[in-house]
Scaffold this motif. Structure first.
Motif, short mmCIF file in Angstrom:
data_model
loop_
_atom_site.label_atom_id
_atom_site.label_comp_id
_atom_site.label_asym_id
_atom_site.label_seq_id
_atom_site.Cartn_x
_atom_site.Cartn_y
_atom_site.Cartn_z
N LYS A 83 23.48 96.00 57.78
CA LYS A 83 23.70 95.91 59.10
C LYS A 83 22.48 94.86 59.86
CE LYS A 83 24.24 98.25 63.67
NZ LYS A 83 24.31 99.52 64.29
N SER A 84 21.21 95.28 59.52
CA SER A 84 20.03 94.82 59.93
C SER A 84 20.15 93.22 59.72
CB SER A 84 18.83 95.50 59.60
OG SER A 84 18.70 96.40 60.19
N PHE A 112 30.28 98.83 61.13
CA PHE A 112 29.67 97.68 61.99
C PHE A 112 30.69 96.34 61.57
CE2 PHE A 112 26.76 94.28 62.62
CZ PHE A 112 26.50 94.37 63.75
N TYR A 113 31.52 95.87 62.41
CA TYR A 113 32.41 94.95 62.24
C TYR A 113 32.16 93.75 63.19
CZ TYR A 113 37.24 92.79 61.48
OH TYR A 113 38.13 92.37 61.54
N VAL A 114 31.86 92.34 63.09
CA VAL A 114 31.41 91.51 63.83
C VAL A 114 32.42 90.15 63.26
CG1 VAL A 114 29.32 92.24 64.50
CG2 VAL A 114 29.53 90.92 62.46
N HIS A 115 32.23 89.27 64.66
CA HIS A 115 33.00 87.94 64.30
C HIS A 115 31.71 87.20 64.35
CE1 HIS A 115 36.12 84.41 65.32
NE2 HIS A 115 35.12 83.97 64.40
N GLN A 159 32.46 89.75 59.32
CA GLN A 159 32.18 90.63 58.18
C GLN A 159 32.09 91.91 58.83
OE1 GLN A 159 28.07 89.84 56.71
NE2 GLN A 159 28.29 87.76 56.90
N LYS A 160 32.28 92.96 57.60
CA LYS A 160 32.22 94.45 58.00
C LYS A 160 31.57 94.96 57.22
CE LYS A 160 35.79 98.16 59.00
NZ LYS A 160 37.18 98.39 59.11
#
Length: 71
Positions: free
Chosen positions: A35-36, A55-58, A64-65
């Protein structure tokens, strides 16, 4: 015996990473490292989920998850 998995998945599916652990503390440590790394090195366009174990992001170059799974 493994009890937890940390999955780091990408929208391209070819580069997915999976790590297995016998303790939650070990899994959480790797989860937090990944995550970091995502937060430091990549441009976040939109944040979908930011929880203790997911943690799930665009990002500007795709999705990415990373998450912890009980096995």
């Amino acid at each position: 015996m493994y009890k937890y998995a940390v999955h780091h998945v990408f929208d391209t599916l070819d580069d997915n990473e999976h790590y297995y652990f016998s303790s939650y503390a070990e899994a959480l440590e790797v989860f937090n490292q990944i995550k970091s790394q995502i937060e430091r090195h990549l441009q976040i366009v939109e944040l979908y989920t930011d929880e203790v174990d997911e943690f799930y992001v665009h990002l500007d170059d795709g999705l990415q998850k990373v998450y912890i799974q009980d096995l």
